[in-house]
Design a protein around this motif. Structure first.
Motif, PDB file in Angstrom:
ATOM      1  N   SER A  40      -4.319  -2.657  25.788  1.00 18.72           N
ATOM      2  CA  SER A  40      -3.176  -2.352  24.944  1.00 18.72           C
ATOM      3  C   SER A  40      -2.754  -3.572  24.131  1.00 18.72           C
ATOM      4  O   SER A  40      -2.524  -3.480  22.923  1.00 18.72           O
ATOM      5  CB  SER A  40      -2.010  -1.853  25.802  1.00 18.72           C
ATOM      6  N   GLU A  41      -2.659  -4.711  24.810  1.00 16.98           N
ATOM      7  CA  GLU A  41      -2.254  -5.937  24.122  1.00 16.98           C
ATOM      8  C   GLU A  41      -3.280  -6.334  23.070  1.00 16.98           C
ATOM      9  O   GLU A  41      -2.927  -6.734  21.958  1.00 16.98           O
ATOM     10  CB  GLU A  41      -2.088  -7.065  25.149  1.00 16.98           C
ATOM     11  N   HIS A  44      -2.912  -3.960  20.094  1.00 21.63           N
ATOM     12  CA  HIS A  44      -1.716  -4.231  19.296  1.00 21.63           C
ATOM     13  C   HIS A  44      -1.918  -5.460  18.408  1.00 21.63           C
ATOM     14  O   HIS A  44      -1.564  -5.448  17.219  1.00 21.63           O
ATOM     15  CB  HIS A  44      -0.513  -4.448  20.208  1.00 21.63           C
ATOM     16  N   GLN A  45      -2.483  -6.502  18.976  1.00 22.52           N
ATOM     17  CA  GLN A  45      -2.699  -7.721  18.199  1.00 22.52           C
ATOM     18  C   GLN A  45      -3.650  -7.464  17.033  1.00 22.52           C
ATOM     19  O   GLN A  45      -3.418  -7.917  15.905  1.00 22.52           O
ATOM     20  CB  GLN A  45      -3.250  -8.829  19.102  1.00 22.52           C
ATOM     21  N   ASP A  48      -1.970  -4.914  14.418  1.00 23.23           N
ATOM     22  CA  ASP A  48      -0.901  -5.574  13.667  1.00 23.23           C
ATOM     23  C   ASP A  48      -1.467  -6.566  12.662  1.00 23.23           C
ATOM     24  O   ASP A  48      -0.979  -6.670  11.528  1.00 23.23           O
ATOM     25  CB  ASP A  48       0.053  -6.291  14.624  1.00 23.23           C
ATOM     26  N   ASP A  96      -0.494   5.029  21.630  1.00 17.77           N
ATOM     27  CA  ASP A  96      -1.441   4.026  21.156  1.00 17.77           C
ATOM     28  C   ASP A  96      -2.791   4.645  20.804  1.00 17.77           C
ATOM     29  O   ASP A  96      -3.513   4.123  19.947  1.00 17.77           O
ATOM     30  CB  ASP A  96      -1.611   2.914  22.192  1.00 17.77           C
ATOM     31  N   ASN A  99      -2.113   5.692  17.428  1.00 17.21           N
ATOM     32  CA  ASN A  99      -2.099   4.487  16.587  1.00 17.21           C
ATOM     33  C   ASN A  99      -3.517   4.029  16.277  1.00 17.21           C
ATOM     34  O   ASN A  99      -3.842   3.680  15.131  1.00 17.21           O
ATOM     35  CB  ASN A  99      -1.341   3.359  17.290  1.00 17.21           C
ATOM     36  N   PRO A 434       4.259   1.855  14.526  1.00 17.16           N
ATOM     37  CA  PRO A 434       3.847   0.849  13.543  1.00 17.16           C
ATOM     38  C   PRO A 434       3.977   1.399  12.127  1.00 17.16           C
ATOM     39  O   PRO A 434       3.939   2.611  11.900  1.00 17.16           O
ATOM     40  CB  PRO A 434       2.370   0.607  13.890  1.00 17.16           C
TER      41      PRO A 434
END
Length: 587
Positions: A40-41, A44-45, A48, A96, A99, A434
């Motif tokens: 997940s992290e 996201h990084q 983004d 996510d 996303n 987002p």
């Protein structure tokens, strides 16, 4: 007492015996949680970073379209796509996963466009970079003096940008990637519409028509002179040059064929566009067959409406009557716009009965810009990502004798509310997602929703006279016929005339609209497929929900569920609605 002690002893032994396995289970669970958290992290990084880069805009210059710049962006996009593909999507949360699908959709299309050389075809029958540039004034926010300075600086890059685009079009001639000649007839007029003798008459000068309070007289005069000089010495020569190139080189060299299959690697390109615009794995032949079936079904309903109208004649005679009788056409552009505004406002009053959640952003009704109107579609929604600018329902007021009033209800419900404006505005106002979720538009969802919105007009009390109801069916037939003619031309060798004849024989569209629409499909392969396939999906999901929930089905809740995740691929929409149905059953 003894039995109790024995029982406690057995329980204790059992606990001791299973302790190592429990520890292992906890460790495995923790490891899975750590892995999921890590994925997940990582996602996201990455997402983004991708969106931040894509969202970066140079306020003082247009994009660099040089071969080196395009190659660099392609390499960057390809690396992003590899990293997105490496994410273990199954370990992400539901939101996510959505996303991931959305940012993947954006990046993959960029990679595919370069692979299939979309930069060699930066134009359609409706317009190209020259007409998109004309929206610079309306899409620029002028809140301080620096905004005007930045705008002037950007204007100074128009000449360079257009030269780079023309270079790609010259390469397109050499490599066989031109648009079809028949579909581009009259295209040069859309360029000529922007060429003016006086810089102050140019659309690019519009921001300087009124002096803002935060710029004093001397500075304002200086800004105006700078803008006029750039328009006179750079922009108008760029448009003159583009016009000469289009008339003298591009159009005479355009290909005689109309289908995407005639392009280099054309079959693979069209398959890719089908996947992109429909978000399905349907083949061209499967889509063609679906279109045929829908055309037959809608034709039967049209015949019923003709009979109900009391008209003494067959289908062709009824359509000819609609196309030629003056009672069905506006006399002035103002009359047409007022009709569109009245229908819009009437539907506004019906929305609370169909939706629990309504958007904050308003919309307006405006004519299609005159510069692009002759080759433009009947109407379109022009949205806005800015909080100081409303969305707009554009109505084409060009050639009023080809803009029948009996189709205005269906058109308005599609383009304004509950169609594109409502859906786009709600997507832009989603919370805790987002930005790319708010701004990415997937045609199969958005256009499917637009066509479904026309159908909702029945439940909202529209289409009360047979002519308007026939107009609704004609619009649905228009979208069904698209499945046939788009696949016919791009995959099955249909000629332009065969496509025009099929559309004219099955819809009540004016012949002008039929021709401009066919030319649009020719120069924009695959996009026209998204409407009907998206609508059929939404209708099927609604039918399933109604059958499973029975008396507990709430149309307002269902519509909120359809729209609450924004514009998403059809498989994600289906999975979400299936989850929603389960939740409704539990409640």
């Amino acid at each position: 007492m003894r039995k109790t002690i024995i029982a406690l002893a057995v329980m204790s032994l059992a606990a001791c015996a299973t302790q190592p396995n429990n520890t292992s289970t906890v460790q495995t669970t923790n490891n899975n949680a750590v892995t999921a958290s890590s994925q997940s992290e990582q996602f996201h990084q990455l997402a983004d970073s991708i969106w931040e880069t894509l969202s970066e805009s140079d306020d003082t210059a247009l994009d660099d379209m040089s071969p080196e710049a395009l190659e660099q962006r392609y390499q960057r996009d390809s690396q992003w796509l590899e990293k997105l593909d490496a994410i273990a999507v199954e370990q992400l949360s539901k939101q996510d996963r959505i996303n991931h699908a959305m940012i993947h959709y954006v990046v993959k299309n960029k990679v595919d466009n370069y692979r299939f050389k979309a930069h060699l075809m930066p134009l359609t029958a409706e317009g190209s970079f020259h007409s998109r540039l004309a929206f610079l004034p309306s899409y620029t926010r002028f809140a301080e003096k620096q905004d005007y300075l930045d705008y002037i600086a950007k204007l100074s890059t128009v000449n360079r940008y257009m030269k780079q685009q023309v270079n790609w079009l010259r390469e397109a001639i050499e490599q066989g990637y031109t648009q079809p000649q028949a579909a581009m007839a009259g295209f040069e007029e859309s360029i000529l519409a922007y060429i003016v003798q006086d810089a102050e008459d140019s659309v690019f000068f519009d921001p300087f028509e009124r002096q803002p309070k935060f710029v004093d007289d001397d500075n304002w005069q200086e800004l105006k002179e700078q803008a006029k000089q750039i328009i006179d010495e750079q922009i108008m020569p760029a448009y003159d040059s583009y016009f000469s190139f289009m008339v003298g080189e591009y159009l005479p060299s355009s290909r005689e064929t109309v289908g995407a299959s005639a392009l280099p690697n054309g079959d693979a390109f069209y398959k890719n566009r089908i996947e992109h615009y429909t978000t399905t794995d349907l083949s061209a032949s499967e889509i063609h067959q679906i279109g045929r079936q829908e055309v037959a079904r809608i034709r039967a309903e049209m015949l019923e409406v003709i009979e109900e109208s009391g008209f003494d004649g067959n289908f062709d005679e009824f359509v000819e009557f609609l196309r030629t009788d003056e009672q069905f056409y506006p006399e002035t552009a103002e009359e047409l716009l007022k009709e569109a505004a009245y229908i819009s406002k009437k539907m506004d009053g019906k929305l609370p009965g169909l939706f629990k959640t309504l958007p904050r952003k308003p919309y307006g009704v405006a004519p299609v810009p005159a510069e692009i109107a002759p080759k433009y579609t009947t109407g379109r929604y022009s949205g806005s990502n800015r909080d100081d600018r409303a969305g707009f329902y554009w109505v084409n007021t060009y050639a009023l004798d080809r803009r029948p009033l009996y189709q205005m209800e269906a058109l308005t419900l599609h383009e304004a509310v509950p169609g594109h404006h409502l859906q786009n505005a709600l997507a832009g106002e989603m919370k805790d997602v987002p930005e790319y979720r708010q701004q990415t538009y997937i045609s199969a969802f958005g256009e499917g929703w637009g066509l479904y919105s026309e159908y909702l007009g029945i439940e909202a009390g529209f289409y009360q006279d047979p002519y308007s109801d026939f107009g609704r069916l004609s619009y649905e037939m228009w979208r069904a016929a698209r499945l046939v003619v788009d696949t016919g031309m791009h995959a099955m060798g249909w000629s332009r005339q065969r496509a025009i004849d099929f559309m004219a024989d099955n819809t009540a569209l004016s012949l002008h609209n039929v021709t401009t629409e066919i030319d649009r499909y020719i120069t924009w392969p695959g996009q026209a497929l998204s409407y009907k396939l998206g609508e059929l999906t939404i209708k099927r999901l609604r039918t399933n929900a109604e059958e499973q929930l029975g008396n507990d089905f709430d149309i307002r809740e269902f519509h909120d569920a359809i729209l609450e995740n924004g514009s998403v691929p059809l498989d994600i929409l289906e999975a979400h609605i299936n989850d929603w149905i389960k939740q409704q059953k539990q409640q």
